[in-house]
Design an enzyme around this catalytic site. Structure first.
Site, PDB file in Angstrom:
ATOM      1  N   GLU A  83       8.639   0.984  15.697  1.00 46.69           N
ATOM      2  CA  GLU A  83       9.134   1.769  14.583  1.00 46.69           C
ATOM      3  C   GLU A  83       9.180   3.175  14.831  1.00 46.69           C
ATOM      4  O   GLU A  83       8.354   3.641  15.781  1.00 46.69           O
ATOM      5  CB  GLU A  83       8.611   1.454  13.086  1.00 46.69           C
ATOM      6  CG  GLU A  83       8.718  -0.205  12.957  1.00 46.69           C
ATOM      7  CD  GLU A  83       8.093  -0.455  11.431  1.00 46.69           C
ATOM      8  OE1 GLU A  83       7.237  -0.137  10.995  1.00 46.69           O
ATOM      9  OE2 GLU A  83       9.052  -1.352  10.866  1.00 46.69           O
ATOM     10  N   ASN A  89       0.633  -1.310   0.124  1.00 52.08           N
ATOM     11  CA  ASN A  89      -0.001   0.034  -0.140  1.00 52.08           C
ATOM     12  C   ASN A  89       0.843   1.244  -0.037  1.00 52.08           C
ATOM     13  O   ASN A  89       0.350   2.215  -0.454  1.00 52.08           O
ATOM     14  CB  ASN A  89      -1.103   0.137   1.190  1.00 52.08           C
ATOM     15  CG  ASN A  89      -0.416  -0.096   2.539  1.00 52.08           C
ATOM     16  OD1 ASN A  89       0.754  -0.825   2.576  1.00 52.08           O
ATOM     17  ND2 ASN A  89      -0.920   0.636   3.525  1.00 52.08           N
ATOM     18  N   CYS A 113      -3.060   1.042   6.957  1.00 50.68           N
ATOM     19  CA  CYS A 113      -3.108   0.146   8.137  1.00 50.68           C
ATOM     20  C   CYS A 113      -3.915   0.869   9.160  1.00 50.68           C
ATOM     21  O   CYS A 113      -4.625   0.224   9.989  1.00 50.68           O
ATOM     22  CB  CYS A 113      -1.574  -0.213   8.373  1.00 50.68           C
ATOM     23  SG  CYS A 113      -0.750   1.359   8.761  1.00 50.68           S
ATOM     24  N   GLU A 126       4.401  -5.353  11.974  1.00 51.10           N
ATOM     25  CA  GLU A 126       3.474  -3.976  12.031  1.00 51.10           C
ATOM     26  C   GLU A 126       2.354  -4.630  11.350  1.00 51.10           C
ATOM     27  O   GLU A 126       2.437  -5.042   9.911  1.00 51.10           O
ATOM     28  CB  GLU A 126       4.256  -3.043  11.367  1.00 51.10           C
ATOM     29  CG  GLU A 126       5.301  -2.341  11.919  1.00 51.10           C
ATOM     30  CD  GLU A 126       5.001  -1.816  13.236  1.00 51.10           C
ATOM     31  OE1 GLU A 126       3.823  -1.279  13.377  1.00 51.10           O
ATOM     32  OE2 GLU A 126       5.714  -1.447  14.134  1.00 51.10           O
TER      33      GLU A 126
HETATM   34  P1  NAD Z   1       0.334  -9.721   3.181  1.00 52.61           P
HETATM   35  O1  NAD Z   1       0.491 -10.094   4.567  1.00 52.61           O
HETATM   36  O2  NAD Z   1      -0.363 -10.602   2.151  1.00 52.61           O
HETATM   37  O3  NAD Z   1       1.890  -9.357   2.625  1.00 52.61           O
HETATM   38  C1  NAD Z   1       2.866  -8.654   3.249  1.00 52.61           C
HETATM   39  C2  NAD Z   1       4.109  -9.228   2.726  1.00 52.61           C
HETATM   40  O4  NAD Z   1       4.382 -10.621   3.109  1.00 52.61           O
HETATM   41  C3  NAD Z   1       4.382  -9.237   1.100  1.00 52.61           C
HETATM   42  O5  NAD Z   1       5.532  -8.761   0.845  1.00 52.61           O
HETATM   43  C4  NAD Z   1       4.337 -10.787   0.585  1.00 52.61           C
HETATM   44  O6  NAD Z   1       4.781 -11.144  -0.571  1.00 52.61           O
HETATM   45  C5  NAD Z   1       4.882 -11.488   2.025  1.00 52.61           C
HETATM   46  N1  NAD Z   1       4.552 -12.797   2.198  1.00 52.61           N
HETATM   47  C6  NAD Z   1       3.142 -13.430   2.022  1.00 52.61           C
HETATM   48  N2  NAD Z   1       3.277 -14.583   2.317  1.00 52.61           N
HETATM   49  C7  NAD Z   1       4.628 -14.929   3.110  1.00 52.61           C
HETATM   50  C8  NAD Z   1       5.273 -15.900   3.555  1.00 52.61           C
HETATM   51  N3  NAD Z   1       4.529 -17.034   3.838  1.00 52.61           N
HETATM   52  N4  NAD Z   1       6.414 -15.588   4.241  1.00 52.61           N
HETATM   53  C9  NAD Z   1       7.156 -14.431   3.952  1.00 52.61           C
HETATM   54  N5  NAD Z   1       6.335 -13.607   3.318  1.00 52.61           N
HETATM   55  C10 NAD Z   1       5.276 -13.638   2.832  1.00 52.61           C
HETATM   56  O7  NAD Z   1      -0.176  -8.341   3.247  1.00 52.61           O
HETATM   57  P2  NAD Z   1      -0.820  -7.163   2.130  1.00 52.61           P
HETATM   58  O8  NAD Z   1      -1.857  -7.773   1.476  1.00 52.61           O
HETATM   59  O9  NAD Z   1       0.628  -7.252   1.228  1.00 52.61           O
HETATM   60  O10 NAD Z   1      -0.546  -5.764   2.758  1.00 52.61           O
HETATM   61  C11 NAD Z   1      -1.962  -5.453   3.769  1.00 52.61           C
HETATM   62  C12 NAD Z   1      -1.793  -5.796   5.166  1.00 52.61           C
HETATM   63  O11 NAD Z   1      -0.551  -4.943   5.439  1.00 52.61           O
HETATM   64  C13 NAD Z   1      -2.943  -5.197   5.845  1.00 52.61           C
HETATM   65  O12 NAD Z   1      -3.044  -6.146   7.054  1.00 52.61           O
HETATM   66  C14 NAD Z   1      -2.453  -3.904   6.346  1.00 52.61           C
HETATM   67  O13 NAD Z   1      -3.227  -3.470   7.786  1.00 52.61           O
HETATM   68  C15 NAD Z   1      -0.790  -4.273   6.673  1.00 52.61           C
HETATM   69  N6  NAD Z   1      -0.371  -3.044   6.801  1.00 52.61           N
HETATM   70  C16 NAD Z   1       0.194  -2.686   8.132  1.00 52.61           C
HETATM   71  C17 NAD Z   1       1.008  -1.427   8.330  1.00 52.61           C
HETATM   72  C18 NAD Z   1       1.413  -1.132   9.745  1.00 52.61           C
HETATM   73  O14 NAD Z   1       2.467  -0.339   9.846  1.00 52.61           O
HETATM   74  N7  NAD Z   1       0.984  -1.575  10.714  1.00 52.61           N
HETATM   75  C19 NAD Z   1       1.246  -0.742   7.224  1.00 52.61           C
HETATM   76  C20 NAD Z   1       0.878  -1.127   6.095  1.00 52.61           C
HETATM   77  C21 NAD Z   1       0.192  -2.312   5.756  1.00 52.61           C
END
Ligand code: NAD
Length: 495
Positions: A464, A155, A286, A252
């Site tokens: 962070e 995002n 997020c 996060e």
């Molecule tokens: P996601 O969990 O699907 O993917 C995040 C990352 O993890 C990607 O790079 C993906 O390729 C990788 N990944 C997927 N499966 C994995 C595995 N088994 N092992 C290691 N890496 C793996 O999340 P998304 O759809 O990309 O992002 C949306 C989510 O991120 C939402 O839940 C949002 O709230 C969260 N988010 C949190 C923050 C924060 O600061 N708290 C900021 C931005 C987004």
């Protein structure tokens, strides 16, 4: 765009764009058109091993030991990001469809992180510890952990990289970045700037791909610590994999953040703040304030005003300066939104507006979804408890402060909360009792490099931003020096 015109990205290892050892590639779709615009490599175990080896090799470069070198190159990197902000923003808009004016604004903010942490690079210090023995000199030093794996969501690609990378580098670590398979291009372009900024080759590496590349990275013995931003589901997998290898982990994760409007709120600011908290970035933030809690005495007024403003949101091409909401970033995310809208209807929430794709034929090929509001959302409804990560607002009425707190704290998440009130005492009472890592009073969705970001409950582990983030990327070594060595009873501890 035909196949020949697509930009086929390689990996970034040791200061060069290199091809993957494997031949599997992932097409990247522009969500505003539904057409592919580039492709990335699905990195293999061998690619990941090369990237980690390149990061480990920087141990000899002076990077670890010279705070002046780190500080200088982080300051230069900030300038280079400013110079290249337009190109970097264009990459993100094509990858995730977030509107250009928000993306460009965010990327212009990113250099603040590199400057802030450049200033801290030479302030990572230990301390001396008074001892009972006058002949002892006891002190500590803070050492970098080694190579950090930074795995990020789609995002806000470069902001998420900045909050991890800037403190990790300031502390003297090297890194392997693994951006989301949906939005890798800006991270790959950014990595080039690290070389231009004077960082030794291999300090910053990028491997692309999805879960396979991510898991290979976490498993690799050369990785000292894993810093992850993403969904709670994947966060749990990442934490388990890191834990079984006894590696540290920072997570996060997601949220279901309450944005609470009291009857004494500065109402124009509250409506604008709550609207932006939900529909900016099409709700793919997020900290999205996806549960709007409204005091009953102003409930009808707030629902009416939010509906009117949501209906006026200009949906369209993210590159158009007038557009207020672009497409949803990718198809799985759009399907998730459709699932939760269906669930809310089944669970008895009242649809106020939206709940469908737009009718406009000009938007038909993109992944667009209307700004959606549900009111009178029952507390046990899935929409009230689970993260959608899309433009779907759940409005929930409350009677008094106690009830607002009870509803606000009733989910498994604890990322952020917003409170809109003119009563200073109430604002402080709420701030103390809300269970979330950030509390915004009469503001929302703000971020600065010095303000900590952390998730309470299932929204995360660790934090962070600020000096604490630098320290999280170090380990403390205790050094004992005896200035008057003397033979002692070898069978007794020196205690
Ligand atoms: P996601 O969990 O699907 O993917 C995040 C990352 O993890 C990607 O790079 C993906 O390729 C990788 N990944 C997927 N499966 C994995 C595995 N088994 N092992 C290691 N890496 C793996 O999340 P998304 O759809 O990309 O992002 C949306 C989510 O991120 C939402 O839940 C949002 O709230 C969260 N988010 C949190 C923050 C924060 O600061 N708290 C900021 C931005 C987004």
């Amino acid at each position: 765009m035909n196949g020949a015109e697509l930009r086929h990205y390689g990996l970034w290892i040791g200061g060069y764009e290199v091809p993957s050892e494997g031949d599997s590639r992932i097409p990247v779709i522009d969500p505003s058109t539904g057409e592919p615009w580039s492709s990335i490599a699905d990195a293999t175990d061998a690619d990941v091993a090369k990237a980690v080896a390149s990061a480990l090799a920087t141990g000899e470069s002076g990077w670890r030991t010279s705070a002046a070198l780190r500080s200088k190159s982080l300051f230069r990197l900030a300038e280079l990001i400013e110079e290249h902000a337009d190109e970097l923003a264009a990459c993100d808009v094509r990858d995730n469809g977030k509107i250009l004016r928000e993306t460009a604004n965010q990327i212009r903010g990113v250099p603040r992180w590199y400057r802030y942490f450049a200033g801290l690079a030479d302030k990572v210090q230990g301390y001396t510890v008074p001892s009972d023995r006058p002949s002892a000199v006891n002190f500590t030093v803070r050492e970098p952990l080694g190579v950090i794996a930074c795995i990020t969501a789609w995002n806000s690609p470069l902001l998420l990289v900045a909050v991890k990378l800037a403190p990790a580098l300031a502390a003297g670590n090297a890194a392997v970045l693994k951006p989301s398979e949906f939005a890798s291009s800006s991270t790959l372009e950014f990595a080039r700037l690290c070389i231009e900024a004077g960082m030794p080759q291999g300090v910053v590496n990028v491997v692309t791909g999805g879960p396979v590349a991510g898991e290979a990275l976490i498993r690799h013995p050369g990785i000292a610590h894993v810093n992850f931003t993403g969904s709670p589901r994947v966060g749990a997998i990442v934490a388990a994999a890191a834990g079984s290898a006894l590696k540290g982990v920072t997570l996060e994760l997601g949220g279901k953040s309450p944005n609470i409007i009291f009857e004494d709120a500065p109402m124009d600011a509250a409506i604008a703040g709550v609207l932006g908290g939900m529909f900016a970035a099409a709700g793919q933030s997020c900290v999205a304030g996806s549960r709007v809690l409204v005091q009953r005495s102003v409930y009808e007024e707030v629902v009416t005003r939010l509906r009117a403003r949501a209906d006026a949101i200009l949906l369209g091409d993210p590159r158009n300066a007038q557009t207020e909401m672009g497409p949803i970033a990718n198809r799985p995310q759009l399907e998730k939104i459709e699932y939760y809208v269906g669930a809310a209807l089944e669970d008895g929430a009242k649809l106020v507006t939206g709940g469908a794709k737009p009718q406009d034929p000009a938007l038909a090929s993109g992944l667009y979804y209307l700004p959606t509001i549900f009111a009178d959302v029952p507390a046990e409804c899935r929409l009230a408890r689970e993260e959608v990560f899309g433009p779907v607002m759940a409005i929930i009425p409350f009677t008094d402060e106690d009830e607002a707190l009870k509803i606000a704290n009733s989910t498994d998440y604890g990322l952020a909360s917003g409170v809109w009130t003119s009563d200073l005492s109430r604002a402080h009472r709420m701030a103390q009792k809300l269970q979330s890592g950030s509390v915004f009073i009469n503001t929302y969705r703000a971020m600065e490099p010095g303000m900590p970001v952390s998730g309470f409950k299932q929204s995360g582990i660790g934090h962070e931003n600020g000096m604490d983030a630098v320290l999280e990327f170090t380990q403390t070594k205790a050094i004992w020096v005896e200035t008057e060595p003397a033979a002692a009873d070898p069978f007794k501890m020196r205690i």
